[in-house]
Design a protein around this motif. Structure first.
Motif, PDB file in Angstrom:
ATOM      1  N   TYR A 163       0.886  -1.146   0.028  1.00 31.98           N
ATOM      2  CA  TYR A 163       0.095  -0.211   0.035  1.00 31.98           C
ATOM      3  C   TYR A 163       0.854   1.370   0.038  1.00 31.98           C
ATOM      4  O   TYR A 163       0.538   2.328  -0.719  1.00 31.98           O
ATOM      5  N   GLU A 164       2.015   1.210   0.676  1.00 29.87           N
ATOM      6  CA  GLU A 164       2.759   2.220   0.856  1.00 29.87           C
ATOM      7  C   GLU A 164       3.515   2.433  -0.738  1.00 29.87           C
ATOM      8  O   GLU A 164       3.760   3.859  -0.967  1.00 29.87           O
ATOM      9  N   ASP A 165       3.636   1.513  -1.307  1.00 25.18           N
ATOM     10  CA  ASP A 165       4.412   1.588  -2.732  1.00 25.18           C
ATOM     11  C   ASP A 165       3.338   2.378  -3.553  1.00 25.18           C
ATOM     12  O   ASP A 165       3.986   2.950  -4.580  1.00 25.18           O
ATOM     13  N   ASN A 166       2.079   2.454  -3.384  1.00 21.98           N
ATOM     14  CA  ASN A 166       1.080   3.070  -4.119  1.00 21.98           C
ATOM     15  C   ASN A 166       0.793   4.310  -3.377  1.00 21.98           C
ATOM     16  O   ASN A 166      -0.264   5.130  -3.788  1.00 21.98           O
ATOM     17  N   ASN A 167       1.922   4.930  -2.655  1.00 22.80           N
ATOM     18  CA  ASN A 167       1.805   6.203  -2.156  1.00 22.80           C
ATOM     19  C   ASN A 167       0.652   6.500  -1.034  1.00 22.80           C
ATOM     20  O   ASN A 167       0.249   7.684  -0.807  1.00 22.80           O
TER      21      ASN A 167
END
Length: 454
Positions: free
Chosen positions: A179-183
């Motif tokens: 989820y973090e990789d998707n900002n």
């Protein structure tokens, strides 16, 4: 709409109270740092209720009894508004009540509702957000969440909350990272689940770090996650027995990892290669170098030496705790501040953060004595405000040691960030040129001895 005034010198506390009261109860909240900013009795009387810290430390390092001054002012001018003093003081009569200095946001809100005479019917009609945001890093050590977790999506100008993780679903750090990789920076939970979730995050974070040390696996990564979560929760939930316990657990975890290493370079290499935050890397490295050189500084042996190391880990954890933005954490002197593209409020926060962190520490019981003094002086200013033009020798010896080691660590992290070859001896030569007083140069000499032992 009820209007509330917050008078508190700690901007982090201001922010937490303001967000909680406005989000949970739709109070119109204003805040100032000091009671002395009130211009007239008429201005004060426009508020329905007032929250004021009991005391704060001014720029000269003196304690100011802000709460008592406010009460006296309200009595003198016949202002009959409910006043809640945050901190122990004998005021439980009339419109004045006090809460313990280690208050929770819920304690404050419940007392405020009682003092304002808000009825159950009014509470039902107060607009409350259906979803409350929680920083995504708080979920790193959470498995099988106790409630549904949502993400926020905005369509045609409206916010929509989409359920992505169900209660009791399998959750781990890898899932959160995706989820973090998707900002994504925050998850959301329904308001009735918030406190239960916070309790679960606290308890699971504590158990995970204990388990990591027992099994001897992923100790560094777990310590880093616990560090981030404990700092987040102290900011979000305030000083409670639970958040303080987690903070202390994080500090002990950092201590144990450092103390368990016999060789400097393997631990240094392992930390720098590990995927951890800038804040954790910096504070961990400061503790690491302290641990290596303290025995050579003549500050005692055995228990006395251990007590000094305990102080160092607490100082590293708390000295910048109000600076949550990495950009602000990287400002270490007046030149950095001048080059930083930040707002006026952020600049003020940077300039005053050492003193603000000191005030926070004074609210926490059971910590090693004298830490507040070192935290106030950790940028070289006696009063904890701003950056000095020159470093002086009239600081605490521990503060002087901290200043030198922090600069060493900052330069190491700059090299890594710029993908430059790490040349520790070159950095130490630069420190030799930078520091001129013998008390500072002694620390540089000890750091050199770690890299180039006789």
């Amino acid at each position: 709409m009820r209007r509330i005034l917050i008078i508190h010198s700690d901007q982090g506390v201001q922010s937490s109270l303001r967000e909680y009261l406005s989000n949970e109860y739709s109070f119109e909240v204003e805040s100032i740092r000091h009671f002395e900013e009130i211009k007239s009795p008429k201005e004060l009387s426009t508020f329905d209720g007032i929250l004021c810290e009991n005391k704060y430390t001014d720029k000269e390092g003196f304690n100011v009894t802000s709460g008592r001054n406010l009460i006296n002012f309200s009595i003198d001018h016949s202002i009959k508004k409910p006043i809640i003093i945050l901190g122990e003081v004998e005021v439980d009569y009339g419109n004045y009540v006090s809460l313990p200095s280690r208050f929770s946001l819920r304690d404050v809100s419940l007392q405020l509702i009682k003092s304002l005479g808000v009825t159950e019917e009014e509470l039902r009609h107060l607009k409350m957000p259906d979803y409350i945001q929680v920083e995504i890093s708080n979920f790193y050590q959470l498995s099988n969440p106790c409630c549904d977790i949502y993400i926020k999506m905005t369509k045609t100008g409206e916010d929509h909350y989409v359920k992505r993780i169900y209660a009791d679903d399998v959750l781990d750090k890898d899932i959160v990272r995706r989820y973090e990789d998707n900002n994504l920076t925050h998850f959301y939970v329904q308001k009735e689940d918030f406190e239960k979730l916070m309790g679960q995050i606290l308890s699971q974070s504590l158990s995970k770090v204990v388990k990591a040390f027992k099994q001897g696996s992923k100790v560094l990564e777990t310590s880093s996650d616990t560090y981030e979560i404990s700092q987040n929760l102290l900011n979000d939930m305030g000083i409670t027995p639970q958040t303080v316990k987690l903070a202390k657990t994080s500090i002990v975890a950092m201590q144990k990892t450092i103390a368990g290493s016999k060789k400097l370079m393997p631990l240094l290499r392992g930390l720098l290669e590990n995927e951890t935050s800038y804040a954790f890397k910096r504070n961990y490295l400061i503790s690491l170098f302290f641990y290596q050189i303290i025995p050579n500084l003549g500050w005692g042996r055995g228990d006395q030496l251990k007590q000094t190391m305990d102080k160092v880990c607490y100082i590293c954890f708390f000295h910048d705790i109000v600076l949550r933005d990495e950009e602000l954490l990287k400002i270490h002197d007046s030149e950095d501040l001048a080059l930083a593209d930040i707002t006026a409020n952020q600049k003020k926060l940077v300039l005053e953060h050492a003193n603000m962190c000191t005030t926070l520490l004074q609210e926490i019981s059971g910590i090693p004595s004298g830490i507040d003094v070192i935290v106030r002086q950790h940028h070289g200013a006696l009063n904890g405000i701003g950056f000095p033009d020159v470093y002086t020798s009239n600081l605490s010896p521990l503060a002087i040691c901290f200043i030198v080691i922090e600069k060493y660590v900052v330069e190491i992290l700059k090299c890594l960030e710029n993908r430059e070859k790490l040349k520790l001896n070159s950095i130490l030569l630069e420190l030799d040129d930078f520091f001129h007083l013998s008390s500072y140069r002694k620390i540089v000499f000890e750091l050199k001895s770690l890299i180039n032992p006789n």
